[in-house]
Write a protein that holds these residues in place. Structure first.
Motif, mmCIF file in Angstrom:
data_model
loop_
_atom_site.group_PDB
_atom_site.id
_atom_site.type_symbol
_atom_site.label_atom_id
_atom_site.label_comp_id
_atom_site.label_asym_id
_atom_site.label_seq_id
_atom_site.Cartn_x
_atom_site.Cartn_y
_atom_site.Cartn_z
ATOM 1 N N HIS A 136 1.163 -0.999 -0.473
ATOM 2 C CA HIS A 136 0.320 0.242 -0.122
ATOM 3 C C HIS A 136 0.458 0.920 -0.350
ATOM 4 C CE1 HIS A 136 0.746 -0.641 4.283
ATOM 5 N NE2 HIS A 136 0.651 0.859 4.131
ATOM 6 N N ALA A 137 1.912 1.235 0.450
ATOM 7 C CA ALA A 137 2.899 2.516 0.324
ATOM 8 C C ALA A 137 3.788 2.279 -0.974
ATOM 9 C CB ALA A 137 3.954 2.166 1.575
ATOM 10 N N LEU A 138 3.447 1.894 -1.838
ATOM 11 C CA LEU A 138 3.533 1.583 -2.831
ATOM 12 C C LEU A 138 2.732 2.827 -3.505
ATOM 13 C CD1 LEU A 138 5.239 1.887 -5.983
ATOM 14 C CD2 LEU A 138 5.116 -0.728 -6.199
ATOM 15 N N VAL A 139 1.521 1.718 -3.725
ATOM 16 C CA VAL A 139 0.627 2.326 -3.886
ATOM 17 C C VAL A 139 0.083 4.348 -3.997
ATOM 18 C CG1 VAL A 139 -2.217 1.990 -4.495
ATOM 19 C CG2 VAL A 139 -0.850 -0.036 -4.794
ATOM 20 N N GLY A 140 0.625 4.094 -2.728
ATOM 21 C CA GLY A 140 0.121 5.691 -1.884
ATOM 22 C C GLY A 140 0.817 6.886 -2.210
ATOM 23 N N ARG A 141 2.380 6.692 -2.275
ATOM 24 C CA ARG A 141 2.664 6.959 -3.194
ATOM 25 C C ARG A 141 3.244 7.989 -4.254
ATOM 26 N NH1 ARG A 141 5.937 11.255 -2.519
ATOM 27 N NH2 ARG A 141 7.418 11.384 -4.114
ATOM 28 N N LEU A 142 1.952 6.437 -5.115
ATOM 29 C CA LEU A 142 1.858 6.939 -6.835
ATOM 30 C C LEU A 142 0.402 8.406 -6.701
ATOM 31 C CD1 LEU A 142 2.249 3.185 -8.466
ATOM 32 C CD2 LEU A 142 3.501 5.450 -8.670
ATOM 33 N N VAL A 171 10.461 -8.237 -4.244
ATOM 34 C CA VAL A 171 11.507 -7.788 -5.030
ATOM 35 C C VAL A 171 11.743 -6.955 -6.429
ATOM 36 C CG1 VAL A 171 13.779 -8.270 -5.989
ATOM 37 C CG2 VAL A 171 12.843 -10.206 -4.915
ATOM 38 N N ALA A 172 11.727 -5.484 -5.893
ATOM 39 C CA ALA A 172 11.178 -4.335 -6.945
ATOM 40 C C ALA A 172 12.569 -4.036 -7.640
ATOM 41 C CB ALA A 172 10.311 -3.515 -6.245
ATOM 42 N N VAL A 173 12.082 -4.111 -8.791
ATOM 43 C CA VAL A 173 13.136 -3.419 -10.132
ATOM 44 C C VAL A 173 12.858 -2.061 -10.152
ATOM 45 C CG1 VAL A 173 15.277 -3.757 -12.096
ATOM 46 C CG2 VAL A 173 14.470 -5.564 -9.862
ATOM 47 N N ALA A 174 13.243 -1.053 -10.840
ATOM 48 C CA ALA A 174 13.183 0.207 -11.819
ATOM 49 C C ALA A 174 13.169 -0.468 -12.924
ATOM 50 C CB ALA A 174 13.714 1.227 -10.567
ATOM 51 N N GLY A 175 12.851 0.173 -14.277
ATOM 52 C CA GLY A 175 13.013 -0.594 -15.590
ATOM 53 C C GLY A 175 12.912 1.203 -15.455
ATOM 54 N N SER A 176 12.820 2.538 -15.120
ATOM 55 C CA SER A 176 12.486 3.757 -16.152
ATOM 56 C C SER A 176 13.104 4.919 -15.054
ATOM 57 C CB SER A 176 11.479 4.215 -16.673
ATOM 58 O OG SER A 176 10.625 4.423 -15.304
ATOM 59 N N ASP A 177 13.873 6.272 -15.145
ATOM 60 C CA ASP A 177 13.969 6.635 -14.295
ATOM 61 C C ASP A 177 12.569 7.200 -13.028
ATOM 62 O OD1 ASP A 177 16.481 7.591 -15.030
ATOM 63 O OD2 ASP A 177 16.388 8.939 -16.433
ATOM 64 N N LYS A 178 11.698 6.826 -13.385
ATOM 65 C CA LYS A 178 10.557 7.057 -12.632
ATOM 66 C C LYS A 178 10.564 6.311 -11.740
ATOM 67 C CE LYS A 178 7.158 7.698 -16.489
ATOM 68 N NZ LYS A 178 6.158 8.077 -17.257
ATOM 69 N N GLY A 179 10.493 5.083 -12.225
ATOM 70 C CA GLY A 179 10.105 4.223 -11.712
ATOM 71 C C GLY A 179 11.078 4.162 -10.505
ATOM 72 N N ALA A 180 12.480 4.629 -10.653
ATOM 73 C CA ALA A 180 13.242 4.703 -10.012
ATOM 74 C C ALA A 180 13.895 5.344 -8.848
ATOM 75 C CB ALA A 180 14.418 4.326 -10.332
ATOM 76 N N ALA A 181 12.820 6.723 -9.813
ATOM 77 C CA ALA A 181 12.171 7.728 -8.453
ATOM 78 C C ALA A 181 11.601 7.326 -7.085
ATOM 79 C CB ALA A 181 11.925 9.364 -8.473
ATOM 80 N N VAL A 182 10.312 6.733 -7.560
ATOM 81 C CA VAL A 182 9.473 6.621 -6.654
ATOM 82 C C VAL A 182 9.757 5.036 -6.286
ATOM 83 C CG1 VAL A 182 7.279 4.791 -6.241
ATOM 84 C CG2 VAL A 182 7.528 6.484 -8.323
ATOM 85 N N LEU A 183 11.284 4.143 -6.464
ATOM 86 C CA LEU A 183 11.328 2.816 -5.152
ATOM 87 C C LEU A 183 12.346 3.895 -4.358
ATOM 88 C CD1 LEU A 183 12.043 -0.721 -8.219
ATOM 89 C CD2 LEU A 183 10.337 0.262 -5.936
ATOM 90 N N SER A 219 12.626 6.819 -3.238
ATOM 91 C CA SER A 219 11.819 7.819 -2.401
ATOM 92 C C SER A 219 11.113 6.559 -1.226
ATOM 93 C CB SER A 219 10.418 8.553 -2.765
ATOM 94 O OG SER A 219 8.938 7.292 -3.287
ATOM 95 N N LEU A 220 10.899 5.574 -1.167
ATOM 96 C CA LEU A 220 10.124 4.520 -0.542
ATOM 97 C C LEU A 220 11.076 4.311 0.773
ATOM 98 C CD1 LEU A 220 7.899 2.161 -2.357
ATOM 99 C CD2 LEU A 220 6.845 4.017 -1.525
ATOM 100 N N ASN A 221 11.864 4.650 -0.015
ATOM 101 C CA ASN A 221 13.172 3.858 1.317
ATOM 102 C C ASN A 221 13.873 2.995 1.192
ATOM 103 O OD1 ASN A 221 14.562 6.381 1.665
ATOM 104 N ND2 ASN A 221 12.366 6.890 3.377
ATOM 105 N N LEU A 222 13.080 1.800 0.348
ATOM 106 C CA LEU A 222 13.484 0.302 0.398
ATOM 107 C C LEU A 222 14.250 -0.090 1.235
ATOM 108 C CD1 LEU A 222 11.194 -0.799 -2.793
ATOM 109 C CD2 LEU A 222 11.143 -0.619 -0.169
ATOM 110 N N VAL A 223 14.951 -1.123 1.919
ATOM 111 C CA VAL A 223 16.498 -1.923 2.081
ATOM 112 C C VAL A 223 16.678 -2.974 0.805
ATOM 113 C CG1 VAL A 223 16.061 -2.390 4.882
ATOM 114 C CG2 VAL A 223 14.661 -4.215 2.794
#
Ligand code: SF4
Ligand code: SF4
Length: 372
Positions: A17-23, A196-208, A210-214
């Motif tokens: 929900h944190a990912l959805v909330g961030r979006l 396991v979350a992987v960014a495929g774009s700069d937009k995706g990387a910025a969102v990840l 911002s979630l401060n994931l380990v």
């Protein structure tokens, strides 16, 4: 894909929900899986914790049934009837309108869709591959479709690796899944304790970020990779990996076309659920007062009688010629148009065909005697 640690992280299972909330905070409308009419479709979330858990879908030719996932996972379901095609290529939309003014002159105006930023959660690898094909059709150099482009540009895609392909899926044989390889902003692989979350774009990387994931550990990355390999190995249907153009075009009079035509209802379900089909019709919708009219584009199907109607006669007057057109376009002519087949192995046309016609079986019969 889930093989390296660059631009990746681990999202604990309770934090989806944190990912959805961030979006949502970033201004995206969010769509994800929802149950409607006993099937999983993409619908708008009203809150960040709107993603349902514990659903699976049993699928076979002509059959789709929701069941409970004993593992209570978020994404244990294989694809439903609705791809993400409608979010870029609208089933029905106005392209332009015309009005007669007081002086009797006609005034034409383009109608462009309002398309707020949209994040889709739970996109599958086959649908990303299909979207790339839709892009090739609608955003072709020199023939950029403004309506498609506007809807397409606003998309933020959160893809999910399929751990439990449906019995109708065969994306491994077409090279399009079950692990997303391109076209996503973020890709998730669901494990027992998180993603396991992987960014495929700069937009995706910025969102990840911002979630401060380990960081995802090597063990987690390896588990995601193995999960994808096991899902590919579990698929029992397949299409031959080679270009079928020559074989199919040399067999246009094969008796199998008659056999499949005897079963096919020409309902067009297969084309409606197919994520790569792009045929459409254009119609005018005049207002009753006679002063204005809208020019509309609507999805069409090569199974419809009007689709083959040209200048006073129908080039495909029977179901045999329509089914043959569908299959030979999808698996033969697409190679010339787009450099690959038009099938991404999602299996929807198999599950949602009321006659239970299985594309892979038809192809096997039509190519019998050829090298696989
Ligand atoms: S193949 Fe099946 S889904 Fe497609 S038109 Fe025929 S009956 Fe309908
Ligand atoms: S032809 Fe069938 S299996 Fe292939 S992409 Fe279309 S719906 Fe999916």
């Amino acid at each position: 894909m889930f093989t390296h640690r660059d631009r990746s992280g681990f999202l604990p299972i309770g934090q989806l929900h944190a990912l959805v909330g961030r979006l949502m905070q970033l201004g995206y409308q969010c769509q994800g899986p929802a149950v409607e009419n006993d099937a999983i479709v993409m619908r708008e979330f009203q809150s960040p914790d709107g993603v349902p858990r514990g659903l699976q879908a049993e699928q076979s030719p002509g059959s789709y049934r929701l069941t409970r996932d004993p593992g209570n996972r978020y994404f244990a379901w294989a694809n439903g009837p609705q791809a993400i095609k409608p979010q870029a290529f609208a089933p029905k939309e106005s392209l332009w309108r015309v009005e007669r003014d007081e002086a009797g002159s006609l005034r034409f105006a383009a109608v462009l869709p309002s398309a707020p930023p949209l994040a889709i959660i739970g996109v599958r690898a086959c649908d990303l591959a299909a979207l790339a094909l839709q892009d090739a059709h609608f955003l072709h150099d020199g023939r950029r479709d403004a309506h498609y482009a506007r809807r397409r540009e606003r998309l933020f895609l959160v893809a999910v690796q399929c751990a439990e392909p449906g019995a109708t899926c065969f994306c491994a044989s077409t090279g399009d899944g079950p692990t997303p390889s391109a076209g996503y902003d973020i890709a998730l692989a669901e494990l027992a304790d998180g993603f396991v979350a992987v960014a495929g774009s700069d937009k995706g990387a910025a969102v990840l970020q911002s979630l401060n994931l380990v960081p995802a550990s090597p063990r987690q990355i390896d588990a995601a990779r193995q999960q994808g390999q096991a899902a590919a190995a579990a698929q029992t249907r397949s299409l031959p990996g080679r270009n079928l153009r020559e074989t199919l075009m040399n067999r246009l009079e094969h008796p199998r076309w008659d056999a499949v035509a005897a079963r096919c209802l020409a309902c067009g379900n297969c084309t409606a659920v197919c994520p790569t089909c792009f045929c459409h019709a254009e119609v005018d919708a005049p207002a009753l007062d006679g002063r204005s009219s809208r020019h509309e584009r609507i999805w069409d199907s090569c199974f419809g009688e009007s689709h083959g109607y040209l200048h006073g006669f129908n080039v495909r007057p029977d179901i045999r010629s329509r089914y043959r057109q569908w299959l030979t376009h999808k698996l033969a002519s697409w190679h010339e148009q787009f450099g690959r087949s038009g099938c991404v192995g999602c299996g929807r046309c198999i599950a949602w065909c009321p006659a239970g016609i299985d594309l892979t079986e038809e192809v096997a019969a039509l190519t019998e005697g050829e090298q696989p």
